[in-house]
Design a protein around this motif. Structure first.
Motif, short mmCIF file in Angstrom:
data_model
loop_
_atom_site.label_atom_id
_atom_site.label_comp_id
_atom_site.label_asym_id
_atom_site.label_seq_id
_atom_site.Cartn_x
_atom_site.Cartn_y
_atom_site.Cartn_z
N SER A 216 -35.61 40.90 -12.72
CA SER A 216 -36.61 39.82 -12.67
C SER A 216 -36.33 38.90 -11.49
N LEU A 217 -35.06 38.59 -11.30
CA LEU A 217 -34.73 37.71 -10.18
C LEU A 217 -35.12 38.36 -8.86
N PHE A 218 -34.84 39.65 -8.72
CA PHE A 218 -35.21 40.34 -7.48
C PHE A 218 -36.71 40.24 -7.24
N TYR A 219 -37.48 40.53 -8.28
CA TYR A 219 -38.93 40.45 -8.11
C TYR A 219 -39.37 39.03 -7.81
N ALA A 220 -38.82 38.07 -8.59
CA ALA A 220 -39.24 36.68 -8.41
C ALA A 220 -38.92 36.20 -7.00
N VAL A 221 -37.72 36.52 -6.52
CA VAL A 221 -37.36 36.10 -5.17
C VAL A 221 -38.29 36.74 -4.16
N GLY A 222 -38.63 37.99 -4.39
CA GLY A 222 -39.57 38.67 -3.49
C GLY A 222 -40.89 37.93 -3.41
N TYR A 223 -41.44 37.57 -4.55
CA TYR A 223 -42.73 36.88 -4.55
C TYR A 223 -42.60 35.49 -3.96
N TRP A 224 -41.52 34.81 -4.31
CA TRP A 224 -41.34 33.44 -3.84
C TRP A 224 -41.18 33.40 -2.31
N SER A 225 -40.51 34.40 -1.75
CA SER A 225 -40.21 34.39 -0.32
C SER A 225 -41.32 35.00 0.52
N ALA A 226 -42.27 35.66 -0.12
CA ALA A 226 -43.27 36.39 0.67
C ALA A 226 -44.19 35.45 1.42
N TRP A 227 -44.48 35.79 2.63
CA TRP A 227 -45.45 35.01 3.38
C TRP A 227 -46.36 35.92 4.20
N PHE A 228 -45.89 37.14 4.48
CA PHE A 228 -46.63 37.97 5.41
C PHE A 228 -47.98 38.40 4.84
N ASN A 229 -47.98 38.85 3.59
CA ASN A 229 -49.25 39.25 2.98
C ASN A 229 -50.25 38.10 3.00
N ALA A 230 -49.77 36.91 2.67
CA ALA A 230 -50.66 35.75 2.69
C ALA A 230 -51.20 35.52 4.09
N SER A 231 -50.33 35.74 5.10
CA SER A 231 -50.76 35.44 6.46
C SER A 231 -51.81 36.42 6.96
N ILE A 232 -51.82 37.66 6.43
CA ILE A 232 -52.86 38.57 6.92
C ILE A 232 -54.04 38.69 5.96
N TYR A 233 -53.84 38.43 4.69
CA TYR A 233 -54.93 38.66 3.74
C TYR A 233 -55.69 37.37 3.37
N VAL A 286 -34.59 29.32 -5.86
CA VAL A 286 -33.72 30.47 -5.61
C VAL A 286 -32.26 30.09 -5.80
N ALA A 287 -31.90 28.94 -5.22
CA ALA A 287 -30.50 28.51 -5.30
C ALA A 287 -30.12 28.19 -6.73
N VAL A 288 -31.07 27.74 -7.53
CA VAL A 288 -30.77 27.41 -8.92
C VAL A 288 -30.70 28.68 -9.77
N ALA A 289 -31.61 29.61 -9.50
CA ALA A 289 -31.69 30.78 -10.37
C ALA A 289 -30.57 31.78 -10.12
N GLN B 164 -17.64 34.60 -3.64
CA GLN B 164 -18.75 35.55 -3.73
C GLN B 164 -20.07 34.84 -3.98
N ALA B 165 -20.03 33.89 -4.91
CA ALA B 165 -21.27 33.18 -5.23
C ALA B 165 -21.86 32.53 -4.00
N ILE B 166 -20.98 31.93 -3.19
CA ILE B 166 -21.49 31.25 -2.00
C ILE B 166 -22.00 32.26 -0.98
N MET B 167 -21.30 33.36 -0.85
CA MET B 167 -21.71 34.33 0.17
C MET B 167 -23.00 35.06 -0.21
N TYR B 168 -23.23 35.25 -1.50
CA TYR B 168 -24.47 35.91 -1.91
C TYR B 168 -25.71 35.08 -1.60
N LEU B 169 -25.52 33.77 -1.66
CA LEU B 169 -26.64 32.86 -1.68
C LEU B 169 -27.71 33.11 -0.60
N PRO B 170 -27.32 33.21 0.68
CA PRO B 170 -28.37 33.31 1.71
C PRO B 170 -29.25 34.54 1.57
#
Lengths: 308, 355
Positions: A216-233, A286-289, B164-170
């Motif tokens: 879920s985090l991977f997907y959420a980060v993907g959606y949160w960080s996406a900008w390219f689709n918005a910029s072309i569509y 992102v930093a919190v999750a 590790q936690a810090i390095m993963y962050l970016p």
């Protein structure tokens, strides 16, 4: 000997193995210094950005740029940004797209991962091949763009979700995890008359919380960080998500979000402080999750990534 | 069926035995699939269970898989066909719909490709791509390995976890954020330039320097993803049995010898796998990162093949030409994956998929 080793390990776990020589002071210092430097390299820039976003205009003007040492902390940049206008709207868009998108992606991915988790089922091999094949070739930007356009998805939020809703890698990670769950559990449920949906919901998913959280985090980060689709569509500025607003602010040298330009021109607010505040708003979720699901990363990645 | 016994997490080509319906299936449909225990498992092959029975048994699974299949069909397979515009002089205005316009556009054969070969901009983008790939391979690839070795040698769990936690962050920051952070720190109005100016130097602006751009983007990639890259290596290292270290220590191997003879060999397969993946992906050095910095350094230094496709197609509307470039890139990319994997097999490593 090995019994002793085990004893020592169990007494003060995790102890240094007895066979290992004590670390030299120089080695420890070098190692610690190196790691500290790495961490500083990550945290330093973030610190500067956060401090600047919290600094009042006089301090930023006096320093003439980013602020390193905090002085007179103020939240004025944030209250202005969040009190309506372009940035507030963009945050709503980003949050909405992230929530809906993640939910959608997770639903289809979990279903597919479970559907593919039983080798020997009808069409198993074929579907798996069809899904994995897309990892090796992409259709390319132009045909995808033409398709999205002719489906009439441009200028809708669906264009931000549907074209990139499925990550095959994530499905494979989920599938590997589901397959690792002891078959006796599902078998007994099946004997008791549970259908596939019920097994998935009541047995598989509760046992896979860790990997579900990570994916879920991977997907959420993907959606949160996406900008390219918005910029072309998307062409409507009102619909732009947060990352796109950030690009406009910083990359293209627009000094302040619409609605706050007047305040910047009359010298009430600092453009740089506002920009940094938008950045912090973009990185907060992102930093919190990520620390929450951090401890599952290795496990989640291991089940899928290393094995294939 | 025994899910674990027959399962192969990579799922590439399950052995025939895995296809045999086992006890679980027999339990689900006992009347239709009588367990033939006397025969070897292989003999209980798929063919023996009639299609209708298998459909009845597995339709729920197929139904579950179908949404993803539909999505991939629509957004991955259908656009694959759309690549035919690379052989056309595609004009989106020939029809009301972009897809039906393909039917009306004239065919030009390989003209777009020959145009590509004569195009200096294409070659410049190719050159940038290759230079960046080599730089990433030399400057980026070893960094996570070194970091993982250092972290792995730290015994204290608290220190490990925090580092590790810090390095993963970016890794979880968007490219927009990463580029912006670099810009604010290294750019013309950035913090370093400001500090230098106060002490009498001037003219420091790394972000718009076309010659240093390739190092800058490599540094950004390292900052963003080096910490994330250590996961796989740490996982590989944690799988090494401590007995090996203990035995080596008994034989008198010091810390460095143990690293050389135990730790590094343990990483070898992972390193080979990641190298194969990287080489197979050589033409995709990054896209968003370069698009975002186009305005700062100009297209000359920041144009890579992916951004070139974007520029020619979506910016200039030259869809056919852009599709041709994209198609060429894709075909070469697939060849690179296959070739790199073949090479890994030659070296005795497993590679991405098995032979």
């Amino acid at each position: 000997m090995s019994l002793d080793t085990q004893l020592i390990r169990s007494l003060k776990a995790p102890a240094r193995p007895v066979w290992e020589e004590p670390p030299s002071r120089a080695g420890l210092a070098a190692k610690g210094g190196f790691l500290a430097l790495c961490c500083l390299g990550v945290l330093g820039p973030l610190w500067i950005v956060i401090v600047t976003s919290l600094s009042p205009k006089p301090v930023i003007d006096q320093v003439g740029g980013l602020v390193v040492i905090p002085q007179g902390i103020t939240f004025v940049n944030y209250t202005e940004l969040l009190s309506g206008g372009q940035v507030s709207r963009a945050i709503m868009v980003s949050v909405g797209v992230t929530l809906v998108g993640t939910l959608f992606s997770m639903t289809v991915s979990v279903l597919a991962a479970y559907g593919l988790s039983r080798p020997g089922s009808l069409g198993h091999r074929f579907f798996l091949m069809a899904i994995m094949a897309t990892m090796f070739f992409g259709a390319g930007l132009i045909p995808t763009y033409l398709l999205v356009q002719s489906l009439g998805l441009t200028d809708t939020y669906l264009s931000l979700i549907l074209p990139s809703a499925v990550s095959v890698f994530n499905i494979l990670v989920l599938r590997a995890f589901f397959m690792g769950i002891s078959p006796e559990l599902t078998e007994s449920a099946r004997i008791d008359g549970a259908g596939e949906t019920r097994i998935l919901l009541t047995i598989i998913m509760p046992l896979s919380r860790a990997v579900l959280a990570v994916i879920s985090l991977f997907y959420a980060v993907g959606y949160w960080s996406a900008w390219f689709n918005a910029s072309i569509y998307l062409s409507d500025q009102q619909m732009m998500p947060l990352q796109n607003v950030l690009i406009q602010l910083v990359q293209k040298n627009t000094e302040a979000p619409t609605g706050l330009q007047q305040a910047v021109r009359t010298g009430q607010l600092s453009a740089l402080g506002l920009q940094m505040a938008v950045m912090v708003l973009a990185l907060i979720p992102v930093a919190v999750a990520s620390p929450f699901v951090q401890r599952h990363f290795k496990k989640g990645m291991l089940t899928g990534a290393v094995k294939g | 069926m025994s899910v674990t016994a027959g399962s192969r997490p990579d799922g590439t080509r399950p052995p025939a035995a895995a296809e045999a319906p086992g006890p679980a299936v027999a339990a689900a449909a006992p009347a239709k699939a009588p367990a033939e225990e006397s025969e070897p498992r292989r003999a209980v092959a798929l063919r023996k269970v009639p299609f209708r029975v298998r459909w009845r048994r597995d339709r729920a699974l197929i139904l579950m898989t179908s949404p993803v299949i539909v999505l991939l069909l629509l957004f991955n397979y259908v656009p694959l066909l759309g690549n035919v515009v690379a052989f056309q002089e595609y004009d989106p205005y020939l029809s009301s719909n972009g897809v039906t316009a393909i039917l009306h556009s004239p065919w030009v054969g390989l003209e777009q490709f020959s145009r590509m070969l004569d195009d200096p901009l294409f070659w410049s983008a190719t050159k940038n791509t290759i230079v960046l790939f080599v730089l990433q391979l030399v400057l980026f690839f070893p960094v996570p390995i070194v970091l993982a070795l250092v972290i792995n040698s730290v015994i204290r769990p608290r220190v490990r976890a925090v580092a590790q936690a810090i390095m993963y962050l970016p890794h979880f920051f968007s490219w927009v954020l990463v580029v912006t952070v670099f810009q604010q720190i290294l750019g013309g109005a950035g913090i370093i330039a400001q500090t230098l100016e106060k002490h009498g130097w001037s003219g420091f602006d790394l972000m718009t320097d076309a010659d240093l751009f390739k190092y800058l983007v490599t540094a950004q990639a390292v900052w963003k993803d080096a910490g994330w890259g250590i996961i796989v290596f740490l996982a590989a290292l944690s799988a090494v049995s401590t007995d090996l270290y203990e035995a080596a220590a008994m034989d008198g191997a010091g810390r460095w010898r143990r690293m050389w003879h135990i730790t590094l060999p343990a990483l070898r397969p992972v390193i080979a796998l990641l190298l194969v993946l990287r080489v197979g992906d050589a033409l995709s050095v990054g896209f968003e990162q370069f698009l975002l910095q186009r305005y700062a350094v100009g297209a000359g230094a920041s144009e890579v093949l992916d951004t070139y496709v974007w520029n020619m197609g979506i910016q200039n509307g030259d869809f056919s030409y852009a599709a041709a470039v994209g198609l060429a890139k894709g075909v070469i990319g697939v060849c690179l994956v296959l070739g790199a994997n073949k090479f890994a097999h030659l070296l005795g490593e497993q590679g991405v998929y098995k032979k």
